[in-house]
Design a protein around this motif. Structure first.
Motif, short mmCIF file in Angstrom:
data_model
loop_
_atom_site.label_atom_id
_atom_site.label_comp_id
_atom_site.label_asym_id
_atom_site.label_seq_id
_atom_site.Cartn_x
_atom_site.Cartn_y
_atom_site.Cartn_z
N VAL A 74 0.82 -1.21 0.00
CA VAL A 74 0.00 0.00 0.00
C VAL A 74 0.86 1.27 0.00
O VAL A 74 0.47 2.28 -0.59
CB VAL A 74 -0.97 0.00 1.20
N SER A 75 2.01 1.21 0.63
CA SER A 75 2.90 2.38 0.64
C SER A 75 3.44 2.66 -0.75
O SER A 75 3.51 3.81 -1.20
CB SER A 75 4.06 2.17 1.63
N GLU A 82 7.23 11.17 -2.18
CA GLU A 82 8.01 10.24 -1.37
C GLU A 82 7.34 10.03 0.00
O GLU A 82 7.37 8.94 0.56
CB GLU A 82 9.43 10.76 -1.18
N SER A 83 6.75 11.10 0.53
CA SER A 83 6.02 11.03 1.79
C SER A 83 4.60 11.52 1.55
O SER A 83 4.30 12.71 1.67
CB SER A 83 6.70 11.88 2.88
N PRO A 84 3.70 10.62 1.14
CA PRO A 84 2.32 11.03 0.80
C PRO A 84 1.61 11.72 1.96
O PRO A 84 1.88 11.44 3.13
CB PRO A 84 1.65 9.70 0.45
N GLY A 106 -4.05 10.53 4.40
CA GLY A 106 -5.21 10.10 3.63
C GLY A 106 -4.86 9.50 2.28
O GLY A 106 -5.68 8.80 1.67
N ALA A 107 -3.64 9.77 1.80
CA ALA A 107 -3.26 9.30 0.47
C ALA A 107 -3.19 7.77 0.41
O ALA A 107 -3.54 7.16 -0.61
CB ALA A 107 -1.91 9.90 0.07
N HIS A 108 -2.75 7.14 1.50
CA HIS A 108 -2.67 5.68 1.50
C HIS A 108 -4.05 5.03 1.39
O HIS A 108 -4.25 4.09 0.61
CB HIS A 108 -1.98 5.18 2.78
N TYR A 147 -10.69 13.42 -6.57
CA TYR A 147 -10.51 13.67 -5.13
C TYR A 147 -9.06 13.49 -4.73
O TYR A 147 -8.50 14.30 -3.97
CB TYR A 147 -11.40 12.72 -4.33
N ARG A 148 -8.41 12.44 -5.22
CA ARG A 148 -6.99 12.21 -4.90
C ARG A 148 -6.13 13.37 -5.38
O ARG A 148 -5.23 13.83 -4.65
CB ARG A 148 -6.53 10.91 -5.56
N LYS A 149 -6.39 13.87 -6.58
CA LYS A 149 -5.61 14.97 -7.13
C LYS A 149 -5.71 16.20 -6.26
O LYS A 149 -4.71 16.88 -5.98
CB LYS A 149 -6.10 15.28 -8.55
N ARG A 150 -6.92 16.52 -5.79
CA ARG A 150 -7.10 17.70 -4.95
C ARG A 150 -6.56 17.48 -3.55
O ARG A 150 -6.09 18.42 -2.90
CB ARG A 150 -8.59 18.06 -4.90
N LEU A 151 -6.61 16.23 -3.07
CA LEU A 151 -6.12 15.94 -1.73
C LEU A 151 -4.62 16.14 -1.61
O LEU A 151 -4.13 16.67 -0.60
CB LEU A 151 -6.48 14.49 -1.35
N ILE A 152 -3.88 15.73 -2.63
CA ILE A 152 -2.41 15.82 -2.55
C ILE A 152 -1.89 17.19 -2.98
O ILE A 152 -0.69 17.46 -2.85
CB ILE A 152 -1.76 14.73 -3.42
N ASP A 153 -2.77 18.06 -3.50
CA ASP A 153 -2.37 19.40 -3.90
C ASP A 153 -2.37 20.31 -2.68
O ASP A 153 -3.43 20.69 -2.18
CB ASP A 153 -3.32 19.93 -4.96
N THR A 154 -1.19 20.63 -2.19
CA THR A 154 -1.09 21.44 -0.97
C THR A 154 -1.52 22.88 -1.18
O THR A 154 -1.70 23.63 -0.22
CB THR A 154 0.36 21.43 -0.45
N GLN A 155 -1.68 23.29 -2.44
CA GLN A 155 -2.11 24.65 -2.73
C GLN A 155 -3.63 24.80 -2.65
O GLN A 155 -4.15 25.91 -2.65
CB GLN A 155 -1.64 25.06 -4.14
N GLN A 156 -4.34 23.67 -2.64
CA GLN A 156 -5.80 23.71 -2.55
C GLN A 156 -6.25 23.22 -1.18
O GLN A 156 -5.57 22.44 -0.53
CB GLN A 156 -6.43 22.82 -3.63
#
Length: 342
Positions: free
Chosen positions: A51-52, A62-64, A67-69, A171-180
């Motif tokens: 899963v990692s 490198e460090s998701p 919630g990314a996992h 949802y994943r794309k927006r979750l990992i975007d630290t600008q949003q």
């Protein structure tokens, strides 16, 4: 002379007919052998995955983020249903898929856990409180995953599940975007406890269905806790429950699929909810549940699911599976109690 010609033509026609028949039989036999080979190959269950590694590949981090996992695991489980050898088989209407029943049962076990996790994402993990607005992509993705899992046309099950995947990608794309800030994941103990409640209910039901492979007399608990006036009579309090013979292997493989999906989801949860688990000293409990579920994935050496009696000469694979499932469920109940403590 004409008579000889007629005899010769008759013999030649008979020879041609026999050859055509043999050719047709050879083609049918070859087709059946090919279908059988594909059926055996398609019946192999997918391997475990990291899963990692999945989270790093899907997020390119490198460090998701938190919630990314969980999201990456949910996405990969759904993709596995659609893209494993043979594709999605539960709605197949042609050979060899239509002849197979074990792997479609396995698919349904995975699908139920995918549905439960998508619902948990929608109503709990992505919302800070009960009055907050739900994520628009998850609000559309979750109902699509509840589409009839056996529908084969107009629309097909696969097409609906792929639509859901696109929304999960969003949802994943927006979750990992630290600008949003419009996509969130709240890794709180109460959210995790709610999802584990659904998991416990599923495992409890599976354990009962597996145990019914040998037939059981059970007390009717449908009216438990109701007023005395509405209780069933003593004579009708006992029920005879036995899984139909042709359904025994289906229930077994559904349990295998459920456990396979839960192993990965719990591994993802351990990473995303690490801080909450550490505060409750509950990380070891999660690992113990994973250990119990891993035991359900052992190699099946028998060519069929055996259904011996409890202490009979033959093994009963369903009772062994029920034992592992029950132990995992008991550990989940203990974990929920631990998470509810202050």
């Amino acid at each position: 002379m004409e008579r000889l010609e007629r005899i010769w033509l008759t013999l030649w026609d008979s020879f041609n007919s026999a050859r055509k028949l043999k050719l047709a039989l050879a083609f049918v036999l070859a087709g059946l052998l090919l279908a059988t080979a594909f059926g055996i190959y398609w019946s192999f269950e997918p391997d475990r995955f990291d899963v990692s590694e999945q989270a790093r590949q899907q997020t390119a981090m490198e460090s998701p983020v938190t919630g990314a996992h969980t999201v990456a695991t949910l996405i990969h489980l759904t993709e596995t249903l659609l893209e494993k050898p043979g594709g999605y088989l539960s709605n197949d209407m042609t050979p060899p898929g239509i002849w197979l029943d074990n792997i479609p049962s396995w698919e349904f076990g995975v699908l139920v856990q995918v549905r439960d996790m998508s619902r948990a994402l929608r109503k709990s993990f992505s919302r800070s409180q009960s009055q907050s607005t739900e994520d628009p992509a998850l609000a559309k993705a979750e109902p699509l995953l509840h589409f009839d899992h056996r529908n084969w046309i107009l629309p097909s099950t696969e097409s609906e599940y792929r639509k859901s995947l696109k929304l999960l990608y969003d949802y994943r794309k927006r979750l990992i975007d630290t600008q949003q800030q419009d996509a969130q994941f709240y890794a709180r103990a109460d959210n995790l406890r709610d999802w584990l409640g659904d998991v416990s209910t599923r495992l409890g039901s599976l354990s009962q269905r597996l145990s019914a492979s040998v037939g059981q007399r059970r007390i009717n608990t449908d009216l438990a806790g109701d007023s005395a006036g509405r209780q069933a009579t003593v004579a009708s309090d006992e029920l005879e429950i036995k899984t139909p013979w042709l359904q025994i292997d289906n229930v077994f493989y559904e349990a295998r699929g459920t456990a396979w999906a839960l192993i990965h989801m719990l591994e993802a949860v351990e990473r995303d909810f690490g801080d909450a688990l550490d505060k409750k000293n509950a990380r070891a409990s999660v690992r113990q549940i994973i250990r119990e579920l891993e035991a359900t994935q052992g190699t099946i050496w028998s060519p069929m699911i055996l259904n011996g009696t409890e202490f009979g000469f033959l093994a009963n694979h369903s009772l062994v599976m029920a034992s592992y499932i029950s132990r995992a469920n008991a550990a989940i109940i203990d974990l929920r109690d631990l998470l509810s403590q202050g």
